[in-house]
Design an enzyme around this catalytic site. Structure first.
Site, PDB file in Angstrom:
ATOM      1  N   ARG A   1      12.479  32.839  20.859  1.00  0.00           N
ATOM      2  CA  ARG A   1      13.827  32.323  21.122  1.00  0.00           C
ATOM      3  C   ARG A   1      14.934  33.358  20.988  1.00  0.00           C
ATOM      4  O   ARG A   1      16.081  33.095  21.322  1.00  0.00           O
ATOM      5  CB  ARG A   1      14.099  31.120  20.206  1.00  0.00           C
TER       6      ARG A   1
ATOM      7  N   GLN B   1      -1.966  42.248  12.904  1.00  0.00           N
ATOM      8  CA  GLN B   1      -2.568  40.954  13.225  1.00  0.00           C
ATOM      9  C   GLN B   1      -2.499  40.788  14.736  1.00  0.00           C
ATOM     10  O   GLN B   1      -1.445  40.530  15.293  1.00  0.00           O
ATOM     11  CB  GLN B   1      -1.801  39.819  12.525  1.00  0.00           C
TER      12      GLN B   1
ATOM     13  N   GLY C   1       7.605  22.603   7.362  1.00  0.00           N
ATOM     14  CA  GLY C   1       6.507  21.925   6.685  1.00  0.00           C
ATOM     15  C   GLY C   1       7.090  21.073   5.566  1.00  0.00           C
ATOM     16  O   GLY C   1       8.002  21.505   4.861  1.00  0.00           O
TER      17      GLY C   1
ATOM     18  N   GLU D   1       2.681  20.183   8.113  1.00  0.00           N
ATOM     19  CA  GLU D   1       3.547  20.792   9.129  1.00  0.00           C
ATOM     20  C   GLU D   1       4.269  19.712   9.934  1.00  0.00           C
ATOM     21  O   GLU D   1       3.709  18.633  10.166  1.00  0.00           O
ATOM     22  CB  GLU D   1       2.710  21.680  10.059  1.00  0.00           C
TER      23      GLU D   1
ATOM     24  N   ASN E   1      15.561  32.416  13.951  1.00  0.00           N
ATOM     25  CA  ASN E   1      14.710  32.175  15.110  1.00  0.00           C
ATOM     26  C   ASN E   1      15.426  32.388  16.429  1.00  0.00           C
ATOM     27  O   ASN E   1      14.797  32.584  17.454  1.00  0.00           O
ATOM     28  CB  ASN E   1      14.149  30.749  15.070  1.00  0.00           C
TER      29      ASN E   1
ATOM     30  N   ASN F   1      52.762  72.019  12.162  1.00  0.00           N
ATOM     31  CA  ASN F   1      53.149  70.944  13.071  1.00  0.00           C
ATOM     32  C   ASN F   1      52.455  71.181  14.405  1.00  0.00           C
ATOM     33  O   ASN F   1      52.682  72.188  15.059  1.00  0.00           O
ATOM     34  CB  ASN F   1      54.668  70.911  13.234  1.00  0.00           C
TER      35      ASN F   1
ATOM     36  N   TYR G   1      35.030  74.852  23.017  1.00  0.00           N
ATOM     37  CA  TYR G   1      33.687  74.897  23.610  1.00  0.00           C
ATOM     38  C   TYR G   1      33.740  75.707  24.884  1.00  0.00           C
ATOM     39  O   TYR G   1      34.523  75.404  25.795  1.00  0.00           O
ATOM     40  CB  TYR G   1      33.268  73.449  23.902  1.00  0.00           C
TER      41      TYR G   1
HETATM   42  C1  UD1 Z   1       6.074  28.142   8.625  1.00  0.00           C
HETATM   43  C2  UD1 Z   1       5.347  27.182   7.679  1.00  0.00           C
HETATM   44  C3  UD1 Z   1       6.240  25.956   7.446  1.00  0.00           C
HETATM   45  C4  UD1 Z   1       7.572  26.386   6.880  1.00  0.00           C
HETATM   46  C5  UD1 Z   1       8.218  27.400   7.820  1.00  0.00           C
HETATM   47  C6  UD1 Z   1       9.482  27.921   7.210  1.00  0.00           C
HETATM   48  C7  UD1 Z   1       3.014  27.502   8.191  1.00  0.00           C
HETATM   49  C8  UD1 Z   1       1.831  26.956   8.877  1.00  0.00           C
HETATM   50  N1  UD1 Z   1       4.122  26.796   8.307  1.00  0.00           N
HETATM   51  O1  UD1 Z   1       6.291  27.486   9.850  1.00  0.00           O
HETATM   52  O2  UD1 Z   1       5.599  25.089   6.541  1.00  0.00           O
HETATM   53  O3  UD1 Z   1       8.404  25.274   6.708  1.00  0.00           O
HETATM   54  O4  UD1 Z   1       7.324  28.504   8.039  1.00  0.00           O
HETATM   55  O5  UD1 Z   1      10.136  28.740   8.126  1.00  0.00           O
HETATM   56  O6  UD1 Z   1       2.919  28.542   7.560  1.00  0.00           O
HETATM   57  N2  UD1 Z   1       3.703  34.902  11.446  1.00  0.00           N
HETATM   58  C9  UD1 Z   1       2.744  35.882  11.529  1.00  0.00           C
HETATM   59  N3  UD1 Z   1       1.613  35.646  12.233  1.00  0.00           N
HETATM   60  C10 UD1 Z   1       1.390  34.449  12.826  1.00  0.00           C
HETATM   61  C11 UD1 Z   1       2.345  33.454  12.734  1.00  0.00           C
HETATM   62  C12 UD1 Z   1       3.509  33.698  12.028  1.00  0.00           C
HETATM   63  O7  UD1 Z   1       2.923  36.963  10.998  1.00  0.00           O
HETATM   64  O8  UD1 Z   1       0.314  34.319  13.444  1.00  0.00           O
HETATM   65  C13 UD1 Z   1       4.913  35.164  10.684  1.00  0.00           C
HETATM   66  C14 UD1 Z   1       6.159  35.087  11.527  1.00  0.00           C
HETATM   67  O9  UD1 Z   1       6.502  36.356  12.039  1.00  0.00           O
HETATM   68  C15 UD1 Z   1       7.180  34.625  10.511  1.00  0.00           C
HETATM   69  C16 UD1 Z   1       6.358  33.776   9.555  1.00  0.00           C
HETATM   70  O10 UD1 Z   1       5.039  34.180   9.716  1.00  0.00           O
HETATM   71  O11 UD1 Z   1       7.729  35.694   9.803  1.00  0.00           O
HETATM   72  C17 UD1 Z   1       6.529  32.289   9.793  1.00  0.00           C
HETATM   73  O12 UD1 Z   1       6.155  32.008  11.101  1.00  0.00           O
HETATM   74  P1  UD1 Z   1       6.862  30.862  11.934  1.00  0.00           P
HETATM   75  O13 UD1 Z   1       6.112  30.675  13.203  1.00  0.00           O
HETATM   76  O14 UD1 Z   1       8.302  31.103  11.981  1.00  0.00           O
HETATM   77  O15 UD1 Z   1       6.661  29.640  10.949  1.00  0.00           O
HETATM   78  P2  UD1 Z   1       6.175  28.205  11.298  1.00  0.00           P
HETATM   79  O16 UD1 Z   1       4.740  28.259  11.708  1.00  0.00           O
HETATM   80  O17 UD1 Z   1       7.144  27.600  12.179  1.00  0.00           O
END
Ligand code: UD1
Ligand code: CA
Length: 459
Positions: free
Chosen positions: A15, A73, A137, A153, A226, A380, A390
């Site tokens: 986003r 990852q 969550g 979630e 986000n 002045n 230059y």
């Molecule tokens: C996650 C939590 C949710 C919480 C929310 C708060 C889980 C399943 N859910 O939601 O309970 O309320 O955060 O913001 O954990 N990231 C990775 N690899 C991935 C997926 C995500 O590194 O495969 C990182 C993202 O870059 C980010 C963080 O993990 O920094 C959270 O990911 P995001 O997708 O924003 O969180 P949600 O799954 O929406």
């Protein structure tokens, strides 16, 4: 007890609609990820591990530090999958703190509270009461003893569960050994087909481990970024906090809502800052300094009593810029790296100063350029005077001794020295040194061009 800090930063941040990885977007001049790293710096971790994925090369290059490890990852199959990747890198049997690279304003004290409550054996979640918990969550608590039972979630929650306003912030502290075991048991059998880290809560409960939910003091420290709207909201909240801090320390801001600090501002007493000023890098303002509206000041030291008038741009870059006591700068002045102005120097409108030293009381009040120059006391420097520093290949210095007067529209072709008390007639192009006290005039002859006609407009 060993402490591991893991920062999740592999997600895409769709986003943001930007080619820049989400965690590298700037808040108050520093990337989101750098904010997180800064707040966990004082925690003396055995290991700090950043999980990268989307834009990994860029992210890793942006936050290089000797004590940071990176684990990639690829692909990103959820937060639980992310932690699975770091399992081999986790050290010892102590505590692992999990933070989010896109939740920038987490405070050191809060992170420390999570670690202390975990103490290597409890699972501790940072939670937050949200007016609108959509997307978060939900924390499911035992109606009898209020203990945490699970995180569900948003997309998997029942309508009743969606009514819960306590959300999981995305940050937790877990016993390292148990965490490794739990993430090995995750499945992706859920609404998003992802491996949810949050499923470890129910596992901990099933094993009879203590699970605690600690509530964050302020919403700001758990808010994630986000999209550009959230980024701007956090920026304003952060700026408001900085502004308040400065005002409590005695700085008078004309309007805290129109103040931006992207770095560090140190100050004396009786400092006044008008609206729409931006301070970047390291800026020092001495006692009684006044900064007019719409100034941008970066990496500069401004001594006591100096006035920076409206629309002035000061950028010391790496070399810095310094402004002496009681100096008057602007409006519409531009000071560049290496501008070193003594006490009571006057720099007026549309004057640019770069890599030049001006001694006490020197004045350049209108439309002028001083580059690679050493300027004596009380000089002045007239309107339209320019140092031609230059030659197309190299830079050369101009030395202007005390009490010199440089008339309007002069070109001082460096290297050149103007002796003490010399006067340069207006419109001169000076290519040779001028002796002390001399009047130097060097102008081209006036040329008439017979037969010349003024161009007329083509129709
Ligand atoms: C996650 C939590 C949710 C919480 C929310 C708060 C889980 C399943 N859910 O939601 O309970 O309320 O955060 O913001 O954990 N990231 C990775 N690899 C991935 C997926 C995500 O590194 O495969 C990182 C993202 O870059 C980010 C963080 O993990 O920094 C959270 O990911 P995001 O997708 O924003 O969180 P949600 O799954 O929406
Ligand atoms: Ca997700």
């Amino acid at each position: 007890m060993a402490l591991n800090i893991v920062i999740m930063a592999a997600g895409k941040g769709t986003r943001m609609k930007s080619a820049t990885p989400k965690v590298l977007h700037k808040l108050a001049g520093r990337s989101l990820l750098a904010h997180v790293l800064k707040s966990c710096e004082p925690l003396a971790a055995q290991a700090r591990i950043v999980i990268t994925g989307h834009g990994a090369d860029q992210v890793e290059a942006a936050v290089q530090a000797t004590d940071l490890a990176f684990v990639r990852q690829m692909p990103q199959l959820g937060t639980g999958h992310a932690i699975q990747q770091v399992v081999p890198a986790l050290q010892g049997e102590g505590t692992t703190l999990i933070l989010n690279g896109d939740v920038p304003l987490i405070e050191t004290a809060t992170a420390k509270a999570l670690i202390d409550a975990c103490a290597g054996h409890a699972l501790v979640l940072l939670t937050v009461d949200l007016a609108d918990p959509t997307g978060y969550g939900r924390i499911i608590r035992d109606p009898d003893d209020d203990g945490v039972l699970a995180i569900v979630e948003h997309k998997d929650a029942t309508p009743e569960q969606r009514l819960i306003h306590e959300g999981y912030s995305g940050m937790m502290a877990a016993p390292t050994g148990a965490l490794k075991r739990w993430v090995g048991q995750l499945s992706n059998d859920n609404a998003q087909g992802e491996y949810y880290l949050t499923d470890i809560v129910a596992m901990a409960v099933a094993e009879g481990l203590p699970v605690l939910g600690i509530k964050a003091h302020s919403e700001i420290e758990v808010l994630g970024v986000n999209d550009p709207v959230q980024l701007a909201q956090l920026e304003r909240a952060f700026q408001a906090r900085q502004a308040e801090h400065l005002m409590r320390a005695g700085v008078r801001l004309a309007d805290p809502a129109r103040f931006d600090l992207r770095g560090t501002l140190t100050h004396g007493q009786d400092v006044e800052i008008d609206v729409n000023c931006v301070f970047e890098g390291q800026v020092e303002l001495g006692d009684g300094v006044r900064v007019g509206a719409n100034c941008v000041i970066r990496n500069a030291r401004i001594a006591a009593g100096a006035r920076i008038h409206e629309f002035t741009h000061i950028d010391g870059e790496a070399a810095g810029a310094s402004i002496g006591e009681g100096a008057l700068i602007g409006p519409f002045a531009r000071l560049r790296p290496g501008a070193q102005l003594g006490a009571e120097v006057h720099i007026g409108n549309f004057v640019e100063v770069k890599n030049s030293t001006l001694a006490k009381g020197a004045k350049a009040n209108h439309l002028a350029y001083l580059g690679d120059a050493t300027v004596g006391e009380r000089v002045n420097y007239g309107a339209g005077a320019i140092t031609a520093n230059y030659d197309g290949a190299n830079k050369h210095r101009t030395t202007i001794a005390d009490d010199v007067h440089v008339g309007s529209n002069c070109v001082l072709v460096a290297p050149v020295t103007l002796g003490k008390g010399a006067t340069i007639g207006g419109g001169s192009t000076i290519t040779k040194d001028v002796n002390p006290g001399d009047l130097a005039v060097a102008r081209g002859k006036q040329v008439a061009l017979p037969g010349w006609t003024r161009p007329t407009k083509k129709r």
